[in-house]
Design an enzyme around this catalytic site. Structure first.
Site, mmCIF file in Angstrom:
data_model
loop_
_atom_site.group_PDB
_atom_site.id
_atom_site.type_symbol
_atom_site.label_atom_id
_atom_site.label_comp_id
_atom_site.label_asym_id
_atom_site.label_seq_id
_atom_site.Cartn_x
_atom_site.Cartn_y
_atom_site.Cartn_z
ATOM 1 N N LYS A 77 4.050 -5.692 3.377
ATOM 2 C CA LYS A 77 3.311 -5.720 2.219
ATOM 3 C C LYS A 77 3.844 -6.968 1.274
ATOM 4 C CE LYS A 77 2.609 -2.498 -1.805
ATOM 5 N NZ LYS A 77 3.004 -1.108 -2.090
ATOM 6 N N SER A 151 -0.769 2.161 -2.916
ATOM 7 C CA SER A 151 -0.933 0.441 -3.099
ATOM 8 C C SER A 151 -0.882 -0.394 -1.860
ATOM 9 C CB SER A 151 -0.154 0.056 -4.154
ATOM 10 O OG SER A 151 1.199 -0.097 -3.908
ATOM 11 N N SER A 175 2.587 5.517 -2.723
ATOM 12 C CA SER A 175 1.811 4.490 -2.064
ATOM 13 C C SER A 175 2.068 4.041 -0.494
ATOM 14 C CB SER A 175 2.162 3.108 -2.598
ATOM 15 O OG SER A 175 1.813 2.984 -3.891
#
Length: 604
Positions: A77, A151, A175
């Site tokens: 990420k 996210s 997330s």
């Protein structure tokens, strides 16, 4: 030659069969180039650099069994630092070039894993839907009209699409779990502090956690263990104090009727109910609990002073670059200015008061099982109502890190027309991370939802999470030792624990043996016979108690392996065929308890 889903077991088998990390790198590059979702990655490891990383790995560790994650491709990420690739947090104006890897990335590389790129996210990890990025919105791998979840959007999609074996996400409000649910993956959310956050752009520094997206619980836990470990450079890092859970008779807390909210999504509610039934079939005791104090705590994360911690993470940057923020993200973070120091303390007091109320609920259950998300939405619907609909996704996730819990999200199956997946999450108290894994893995296998896009894939046996050894022995009982029956005290009196009530495989027959007092059953296996299985119970007893059973079994009974309806084999009471002469077959009654009830009714 190349497995469609790059789980650890399949990849290891491929390497054992002669595949080289260089071969795999070429396959991954080709898959990324062919991907139909251009929003998965923000930056990629250049192809030549990825090839060189594979060569360097071969020079450092030439053998496939020399490192745990040898030649395993993973994505990161883009709020987690990787040396050589920019960190943007999905905000181009914020981008910087890190000099070194985040601690977790460095540990994974040391174990032989290969970084393939940095993945898209809701900007500054603020969101649960995946649409708040200037780099585009990754989509569900099952329907591009639907959100991927966030996210950690690109991370989940990269794994579900077969581009990476696993991916790192972060989790503040869910997330690392919601995108797992929307893409049919496992999401491992460690206890806050178990995995260090050094080199991670914070969202809410005091509760952020680095997470793992993987195909199986076993893979996710193995990867998380590589990342574990205290790091003094992280002020919130903790020394783990592993907690235990009961091996059998696990009490699973589920939503009480008045706390259920699926926002009209009947399919997701049905999948949650099916998961409850599956947990019961696996031997869990289902206990409704009051979710209210957890829900009220969840509301504090975005509707309380904790939003000020998001501002603390970017206060200097937003002061000079407010126009560079996604409008929804800017609205959320700017809302922090409404809170002052008094609000922060009052919020903390409220959280601790709610924690005391949750402890009452934890007296009822060992583990909580909740929907990962109560519903999902199209990208169009999310963009039309971005804050309220995003909030729906967090109804059963936002509380976890505030209370310091461990959690494992698993696939729960697909809606009635097989269109979209849903998920459930198992929660345990702090440092239950490893203790949660066996039951989470058993549930994933029982729900048979596959891995990512490969919805029909069988989960590899090599990734199965073993039950911790409690020193007890399993035994199947079919007759008078059943719960509530005449000889059940021989189990309970020696400390035996009921694991589950279930059925045998379909090729067993049951007889009432003649001339026995009290009446005794005769269970035999008849290959070729096709029945519905017979009602039995699985108990766990001490080795001493098991030995007494074996010693005291009267002929014609004995101990042998009994195959259950889930395919497992457990020792239990079987009968020698010669003793069936003159016996009444009672297979059609379905079990010994029904036969005894029939006798009582006949005799008045």
């Amino acid at each position: 030659m190349f497995p469609a889903f790059l789980d650890l077991a399949s990849l290891k088998a491929a390497y054992a069969g002669g595949l080289s990390p260089l071969d795999l790198v070429e396959e991954v590059i080709a898959r990324i180039e062919a991907s139909d979702d251009p929003a998965i990655f923000i930056s990629r490891t250049p192809a030549d650099d990825l090839r060189q990383a594979a060569r360097d790995l071969l020079a450092r560790a030439p053998e496939a069994n020399s490192l745990l994650l040898w030649g395993v491709p993973f994505a990161v990420k883009d709020n987690i630092d990787v040396a050589g690739l920019p960190t943007t947090a999905a905000c181009p104006a914020f981008a910087y070039q890190p000099e070194r890897d985040a601690t977790v990335v460095a540990r994974l590389k040391a174990a032989g894993a290969l970084v393939i790129g940095k993945t898209n996210l809701d900007q500054f990890a603020t969101g649960l839907n995946g649409t708040r990025s200037p780099y585009g919105a990754p989509r569900s791998v099952f329907d591009s009209a639907y959100v991927s979840g966030g996210s950690s959007s690109g991370s989940a999609v990269s794994v579900a699409s077969g581009l990476a074996s696993f991916a790192l996400g972060t989790d503040t409000a869910g997330s690392g779990r919601v995108p797992a649910a929307f893409n049919n993956l496992v999401g491992i959310k460690p206890t806050p502090g178990l995995v260090p956050n050094v080199g991670v752009v914070p969202a809410c520094r005091s509760v952020d956690v680095v997470t793992v997206f993987a195909g199986t619980v076993g893979d996710g836990v193995a990867i998380r263990r590589v990342m574990d470990g205290y790091d003094a450079a992280d002020p919130f890092s903790k020394v783990a104090k592993p907690a235990r859970l009961p091996v059998s008779g696990l009490r699973i807390g589920v939503l009480a009727a008045d706390e259920r909210e699926f926002y009209g999504n009947a399919a997701y509610e049905a999948l949650y109910d099916a998961a409850i039934e599956r947990a019961k079939a696996l031997g869990a005791e289902i206990v409704p609990f009051d979710y209210a104090p957890f829900r009220l705590a969840a509301e504090l994360l975005y509707s309380g002073p904790w939003v000020a911690e998001r501002l603390a993470a970017v206060k200097d940057f937003i002061a000079s670059n407010a126009a560079d923020f996604d409008p929804t993200v800017r609205t959320i973070i700017s809302g922090a200015t409404a809170y002052g120091a008094v609000d922060a303390f009052e919020g903390l007091y409220k959280l601790e008061a709610l924690r005391q109320k949750t402890l009452v609920e934890w007296q009822k259950a060992d583990v909580l099982m909740l929907p990962t998300s109560p519903t999902t939405y199209t990208v169009e619907a999310m963009l039309a109502d971005p804050i309220a609909k995003n909030g729906h996704f967090g109804r059963y996730t936002n509380f976890a890190n505030l209370f310091g819990y461990a959690a494992i999200a698993i696939p729960a199956g697909f809606d009635a027309d097989g269109h979209l997946p849903a998920g459930i999450t198992l929660f345990g108290l702090s440092f239950c991370d490893d203790a949660l894994a066996p039951f989470a893995d058993a549930m994933h296998r029982a729900l048979a939802a596959g891995m990512g896009r490969e919805r029909t894939a069988a989960l590899p046996e090599a990734s199965k999470v073993a039950e911790p050894d409690d020193g007890l022995v399993s035994i199947v009982v079919v007759g008078a030792h059943l719960t509530g029956m005449l000889l059940n005290h021989e189990l309970t009196g020696s400390g035996g624990k009921l694991v589950k009530a279930c059925r045998t495989a379909g090729d067993y027959r049951l007889y009432a043996l003649p001339n026995t007092t009290p009446p005794k059953p005769g269970l035999i296996r008849d290959p070729g016979f096709s029945g519905k299985g017979l009602a039995v119970e699985v108990w766990r007893v001490t080795p001493e108690a098991f030995g007494r059973f074996v010693q005291n079994i009267p002929a014609p009974l004995g101990i042998g392996k009994i195959t259950l309806d889930d395919g497992s084999q457990v020792s239990g009471f079987l009968c020698e065929p010669y003793a069936l002469e003159g016996a009444r077959e009672i297979t059609d009654l379905g079990g010994w308890r029904a036969y005894i009830a029939e006798l009582k009714a006949r005799n008045g």
